[in-house]
Scaffold this motif. Structure first.
Motif, short mmCIF file in Angstrom:
data_model
loop_
_atom_site.label_atom_id
_atom_site.label_comp_id
_atom_site.label_asym_id
_atom_site.label_seq_id
_atom_site.Cartn_x
_atom_site.Cartn_y
_atom_site.Cartn_z
N ASP A 157 -1.71 -8.65 5.31
CA ASP A 157 -2.29 -8.56 3.96
C ASP A 157 -3.12 -7.30 3.78
OD1 ASP A 157 -4.62 -9.07 5.40
OD2 ASP A 157 -5.32 -10.69 4.09
N GLY A 158 -3.15 -6.43 4.81
CA GLY A 158 -3.89 -5.18 4.72
C GLY A 158 -5.37 -5.32 4.95
N LYS B 221 -3.72 1.97 10.48
CA LYS B 221 -4.77 2.93 10.16
C LYS B 221 -5.89 2.76 11.15
CE LYS B 221 -4.20 3.98 5.25
NZ LYS B 221 -4.83 3.95 3.90
N GLU B 222 -6.22 3.85 11.82
CA GLU B 222 -7.32 3.84 12.78
C GLU B 222 -8.36 4.83 12.28
OE1 GLU B 222 -7.97 3.81 17.60
OE2 GLU B 222 -6.14 4.70 16.78
N ASP B 223 -9.52 4.31 11.87
CA ASP B 223 -10.57 5.14 11.26
C ASP B 223 -10.00 5.92 10.08
OD1 ASP B 223 -12.39 4.26 13.19
OD2 ASP B 223 -11.75 5.81 14.58
N ASP B 224 -9.21 5.21 9.25
CA ASP B 224 -8.62 5.74 8.00
C ASP B 224 -7.55 6.81 8.22
OD1 ASP B 224 -9.99 4.08 6.23
OD2 ASP B 224 -11.74 5.39 6.23
N GLN B 225 -7.09 6.97 9.46
CA GLN B 225 -6.01 7.90 9.75
C GLN B 225 -4.76 7.12 10.20
OE1 GLN B 225 -6.27 11.30 9.24
NE2 GLN B 225 -8.29 10.79 8.41
N ILE B 226 -3.59 7.49 9.66
CA ILE B 226 -2.37 6.80 10.03
C ILE B 226 -1.99 7.10 11.48
CG2 ILE B 226 0.12 6.63 9.62
CD1 ILE B 226 -1.53 5.17 7.58
N LYS B 227 -1.60 6.06 12.18
CA LYS B 227 -1.11 6.17 13.54
C LYS B 227 0.16 5.32 13.64
CE LYS B 227 -2.76 5.58 18.33
NZ LYS B 227 -3.92 5.13 19.13
N ILE C 112 9.08 -4.08 -0.68
CA ILE C 112 8.14 -3.50 -1.65
C ILE C 112 8.05 -2.01 -1.38
CG2 ILE C 112 5.81 -3.57 -2.60
CD1 ILE C 112 5.52 -6.37 -1.29
N THR C 113 8.33 -1.18 -2.40
CA THR C 113 8.15 0.26 -2.27
C THR C 113 7.06 0.71 -3.23
OG1 THR C 113 9.84 0.83 -3.92
CG2 THR C 113 10.58 0.53 -1.63
N ASN C 114 6.83 2.01 -3.29
CA ASN C 114 5.74 2.51 -4.13
C ASN C 114 5.90 2.11 -5.59
OD1 ASN C 114 4.47 3.71 -1.95
ND2 ASN C 114 5.41 5.71 -2.30
N GLU D 272 0.84 -1.20 0.00
CA GLU D 272 0.00 0.00 0.00
C GLU D 272 0.88 1.26 0.00
OE1 GLU D 272 -3.56 -0.07 2.50
OE2 GLU D 272 -3.10 -2.18 2.99
N LYS D 273 0.27 2.40 -0.29
CA LYS D 273 1.01 3.65 -0.47
C LYS D 273 1.86 3.97 0.74
CE LYS D 273 1.78 7.51 -2.84
NZ LYS D 273 2.45 7.52 -4.16
N GLN D 274 3.11 4.33 0.47
CA GLN D 274 4.06 4.65 1.54
C GLN D 274 4.42 6.13 1.54
OE1 GLN D 274 7.45 2.08 0.94
NE2 GLN D 274 6.19 0.21 0.97
#
Length: 337
Positions: free
Chosen positions: A152-153, A95-101, A282-284, A9-11
Motif C-alpha cells: 500500500d506504499g 525507496k530507501e531514504d527517498d531514493q529508489i533502489k 496500474i500505470t501512471n 505511485e509514479k513510475q
C-alpha cells in the motif's frame, strides 16, 4: 527508512519480456502459435507506451520492433530468458531514504517447477547494460516473486501464506520469519496474510495478484465467486471473510471491491485455466485490465471506471496468456520513480 512504493505511485518505466522460440510459448506442432502468443504482449506494450516508457526484453529486437506500428516510448533489449513472467523475476523497487533502489531477489521457477536460470540473471544483465542508469541494485539471497506481494506504499504488505510459507520456497519459513525478511528488505511494518483462496491452473501457489489487490491504501479489490457449484466457491468465500476482518493501519475496515469470476475456461486438454480480473496493471495514466471473451468483461471494466475515475481504462484480451498460466499483471513489472 525503507518502503516499497505502491503500484499507483509514479513510475519510471514498465518492464516486459516477450516470448520467443526457446520458451514454452513455442508450440512445435503449430508454427503459428508463437506468432499468436505475441499479440497480447504487443497490445499490452502499446497500451503502456501510450503515456510512459516500456522496456521490452526480447531475443531479436529488430524482429520484435518491426511488429509495432509505432515504437514511441519503447526500448528493445536483447537478453536471454526462459519465460515471460517478469513480474516474478524483475526488479522490486524500494525507496530507501527517498531514493529508489532496485532489489534482485532469487527466482526459482515458482518452487522449482520450471527452469529459471536465465530469468534469474535478467536483472543483473539489464543493470550492467546501463538501462537503469545510476540507480543502485542489491542482490538479495532470498526467494521472492513480485506477484506474491502487494504494497500500500505505507508499510503494509498483503500476501498469501500458501505461497510465501511454502516449503518449495526458502525451505518453508514461518509467517514470523517471512515478516522479518519483508521488514528488513521492503520496510514492511505489518503483513496481512490471506490463508484461503486459489485459482485452478495456477502454478504460483496462490500469488496475491491473482486474488486480491490494493487499489489505494484504504481499498482492496478481490475475486468473488457466487457460483456454489464452482470448485473455488468455498475457498474464495473464506478469503472474503478474512478480507472483511482486515483493518487499515488506522484501524478501519478496508473498503472491498468485488471482482466477478469468469465462467470456467479450459484448454484443449480440458485443464481449467486461471482467468482472473485481479491481474490488472496500474500505470501512471491508465488502468489496464485483462479480458477473456467472457460475459463479465464489460461489467469489470465498469467497476474499474468507478474505482480509477482519474485514469483511462484499457481492456486487453488475455485468453492466450492464461494458456501459459499467467495474465496481464504477471507479464509486466513497474519500476518506481
Amino acid at each position: 527508512m525503507i518502503k516499497m512504493p505502491a503500484e499507483w505511485e509514479k513510475q519510471r518505466t514498465v518492464l516486459m519480456s516477450f516470448p520467443h522460440e526457446e520458451t514454452d510459448w513455442h508450440n512445435t506442432d503449430n508454427e503459428a502459435d508463437l506468432e499468436a502468443s505475441l499479440s497480447p504482449f504487443i497490445r499490452i506494450a502499446q497500451a503502456i507506451a501510450y503515456a510512459q516508457p516500456v522496456y521490452i526484453i526480447c531475443k531479436d529486437k529488430n524482429n520484435i520492433s518491426s511488429m509495432f506500428c509505432s515504437t514511441r516510448n519503447m526500448t528493445f533489449i536483447e537478453i536471454p530468458t526462459n519465460d515471460t513472467w517478469i513480474r516474478d523475476y524483475g526488479y522490486i523497487s524500494i525507496k530507501e531514504d527517498d531514493q529508489i533502489k532496485l532489489l534482485d531477489f532469487t527466482f526459482d521457477g515458482w518452487g522449482g517447477k520450471f527452469e529459471a536460470s536465465l530469468d534469474n540473471s535478467v536483472n543483473n544483465t539489464l543493470h550492467k547494460k546501463g538501462y537503469m542508469g545510476i540507480t543502485p541494485l542489491e542482490k538479495v539471497d532470498f526467494i521472492l516473486e513480485g506477484g506474491s506481494i502487494e504494497s500500500d506504499g505505507e508499510g503494509t504488505i498483503l500476501s498469501t501464506a500458501a505461497c510465501l510459507c511454502n516449503t518449495n520456497r526458502n525451505g518453508g519459513l514461518s509467517k514470523q520469519e517471512i515478516e522479518e525478511k519483508l521488514h528488513t528488505h521492503l520496510g514492511a511494518k505489518r503483513v496481512l496474510w490471506l490463508d484461503h483462496g486459489y485459482l485452478a491452473g495456477d502454478d504460483t501457489d496462490s500469488h496475491i495478484d491473482t486474488l486480491a489487490r490494493f487499489v489505494n491504501k484504504e481499498t482492496i479489490a478481490y475475486v468473488k465467486c457466487n457460483d456454489k457449484d464452482d470448485e473455488h466457491f468455498e475457498a474464495l468465500q473464506k478469503m472474503e471473510v478474512q478480507l472483511k476482518e482486515f483493518k487499515t493501519k488506522e484501524g478501519k475496515p478496508y473498503k472491498l471491491i468485488a471482482l466477478p469470476m469468469t465462467d470456467a475456461i479450459y484448454d484443449k486438454d480440458n485443464k481449467r485455466l486461471p482467468a482472473t480480473y485481479a491481474n490488472f496493471l496500474i500505470t501512471n495514466d491508465a488502468l489496464i485490465y485483462p479480458t477473456y471473451n467472457d460475459k463479465n468483461d464489460t461489467n469489470t471494466g465498469e467497476i474499474f471506471k468507478e474505482v480509477f475515475s482519474n485514469k483511462e481504462i484499457i481492456p486487453i484480451n488475455c485468453l492466450k496468456l492464461i494458456e501459459q498460466g499467467g495474465s496481464l499483471h504477471c507479464s509486466t513489472m513497474q519500476i518506481a520513480y
